[in-house]
Write a protein that holds these residues in place. Structure first.
Motif, PDB file in Angstrom:
ATOM      1  N   LEU A   4       0.909  -1.184   0.185  1.00  0.00           N
ATOM      2  CA  LEU A   4       0.062   0.121  -0.084  1.00  0.00           C
ATOM      3  C   LEU A   4       0.946   1.152   0.026  1.00  0.00           C
ATOM      4  N   ILE A   5       0.718   2.169  -1.006  1.00  0.00           N
ATOM      5  CA  ILE A   5       1.276   3.256  -1.129  1.00  0.00           C
ATOM      6  C   ILE A   5       0.365   4.502  -0.542  1.00  0.00           C
ATOM      7  N   GLU A   7       0.470   8.574  -0.486  1.00  0.00           N
ATOM      8  CA  GLU A   7       1.435   9.634  -0.881  1.00  0.00           C
ATOM      9  C   GLU A   7       0.577  10.579  -1.578  1.00  0.00           C
ATOM     10  N   GLU A  10       0.504  13.037  -6.224  1.00  0.00           N
ATOM     11  CA  GLU A  10      -0.101  11.695  -7.064  1.00  0.00           C
ATOM     12  C   GLU A  10       0.787  11.297  -8.320  1.00  0.00           C
ATOM     13  N   ALA A  13       2.881   8.908  -6.434  1.00  0.00           N
ATOM     14  CA  ALA A  13       2.528   7.672  -6.220  1.00  0.00           C
ATOM     15  C   ALA A  13       2.198   6.801  -7.471  1.00  0.00           C
ATOM     16  N   GLU A  14       1.852   7.536  -8.486  1.00  0.00           N
ATOM     17  CA  GLU A  14       1.670   6.762  -9.761  1.00  0.00           C
ATOM     18  C   GLU A  14       3.303   6.051 -10.244  1.00  0.00           C
ATOM     19  N   THR A  17       3.920   3.266  -7.979  1.00  0.00           N
ATOM     20  CA  THR A  17       3.070   2.104  -8.337  1.00  0.00           C
ATOM     21  C   THR A  17       3.619   1.326  -9.679  1.00  0.00           C
ATOM     22  N   VAL A  27      -0.036  -3.816  -6.079  1.00  0.00           N
ATOM     23  CA  VAL A  27       0.106  -2.413  -5.458  1.00  0.00           C
ATOM     24  C   VAL A  27      -1.529  -1.690  -5.337  1.00  0.00           C
ATOM     25  N   ASP A  28      -1.607  -1.000  -4.356  1.00  0.00           N
ATOM     26  CA  ASP A  28      -2.802  -0.147  -4.129  1.00  0.00           C
ATOM     27  C   ASP A  28      -2.133   1.184  -3.941  1.00  0.00           C
ATOM     28  N   ALA A  29      -2.671   2.443  -4.331  1.00  0.00           N
ATOM     29  CA  ALA A  29      -2.168   3.685  -4.012  1.00  0.00           C
ATOM     30  C   ALA A  29      -3.446   4.464  -3.634  1.00  0.00           C
ATOM     31  N   HIS A  31      -4.131   8.648  -1.699  1.00  0.00           N
ATOM     32  CA  HIS A  31      -3.607   9.991  -1.668  1.00  0.00           C
ATOM     33  C   HIS A  31      -3.793  10.739  -0.330  1.00  0.00           C
ATOM     34  N   GLY A  36      -5.656   6.202   3.597  1.00  0.00           N
ATOM     35  CA  GLY A  36      -4.768   5.296   3.762  1.00  0.00           C
ATOM     36  C   GLY A  36      -4.958   4.109   5.117  1.00  0.00           C
TER      37      GLY A  36
END
Length: 225
Positions: A4-5, A7, A10, A13-14, A17, A27-29, A31, A36
């Motif tokens: 899990l990110i 961040e 964005e 985060a991308e 990912t 992966v899940d992100a 923001h 979170g």
């Protein structure tokens, strides 16, 4: 393994990912810290990557809440701040490591592997083994006694999960959460399809490893004589 990110930038985060997905991590992100925290409380993640500076609930507050609730998922802080007090506070509240922005891909991946090793996970740098099979998660290849074949990503993730469970029974619910996410609408028959694919490939390779169905409970890897 699922990461899990959390961040708020964005674009970063991308980028993270995509880097992690190329290494075959799930992966899940998200923001913001509140979302979170909600995701992290699900218990499906093997590692958390947390930005310290976020509006609302920051990374330290998020981790402090998780640790107070008994959630022991390894966590690495991502920080652009030079103030060591924040880093120390993060470590005091249960972080496993921190990494200062900007950082190299190689450093990030090395720190992730180290955090997972401290958790006690088998980090598959050169392959996972069970019975007479070896799963190379880096190139999605399954081998047995000199024979080899390619898996798709979901087959790879499912077999990795079953191996990591160390002959424990894995339910369909656990499989869906780990492979598709805890809020996924994937149905049980998707799991059954991928179990069927793996069984056929194990049979094709002539492996003594079998995926056994425990009716009403789930699946377990076994070695037949």
């Amino acid at each position: 393994m699922r990461i899990l990110i959390v961040e708020d930038e964005e674009y970063l985060a991308e980028a993270l990912t995509q880097i992690l997905k190329k290494q075959n991590y799930s992966v899940d992100a998200v923001h913001d810290g509140v979302t979170g925290l909600d995701y992290a409380q699900s218990g499906i993640y093997d590692l958390l990557l947390l930005d310290i500076m976020m509006p609302g609930l920051d990374g330290i507050g998020l981790l402090r809440t998780l640790r107070q609730q008994g959630v022991a998922t390894p966590a690495i802080f991502l920080t652009a701040k030079g103030d060591t007090s924040d880093m120390v506070a993060g470590l005091d509240y249960g972080a496993d490591d921190y990494i200062a922005k900007p950082f190299s891909t190689e450093e990030l991946l090395a720190r992730i592997r180290a955090a997972l090793r401290r958790k006690g996970e088998v980090v598959p740098e050169d392959g996972l083994r069970f019975g007479d099979i070896e799963l190379n998660t880096a190139n999605l290849r399954l081998s047995c006694q000199g024979k080899e074949m390619k898996l798709n990503l979901k087959e790879n993730e499912l077999l990795e999960l079953l191996i990591m469970r160390k002959q424990g029974v894995t339910s369909k619910e656990q499989i869906i959460e780990k492979l598709w996410g805890f809020d996924s609408e994937v149905e049980y028959n998707n799991v059954e399809v991928y179990i069927s694919f793996l069984r056929k490939k194990l049979t094709f390779l002539g492996s003594s490893v079998r995926i056994t169905t425990i009716r009403g409970v789930g699946y377990v890897l076994e070695v037949t004589s």
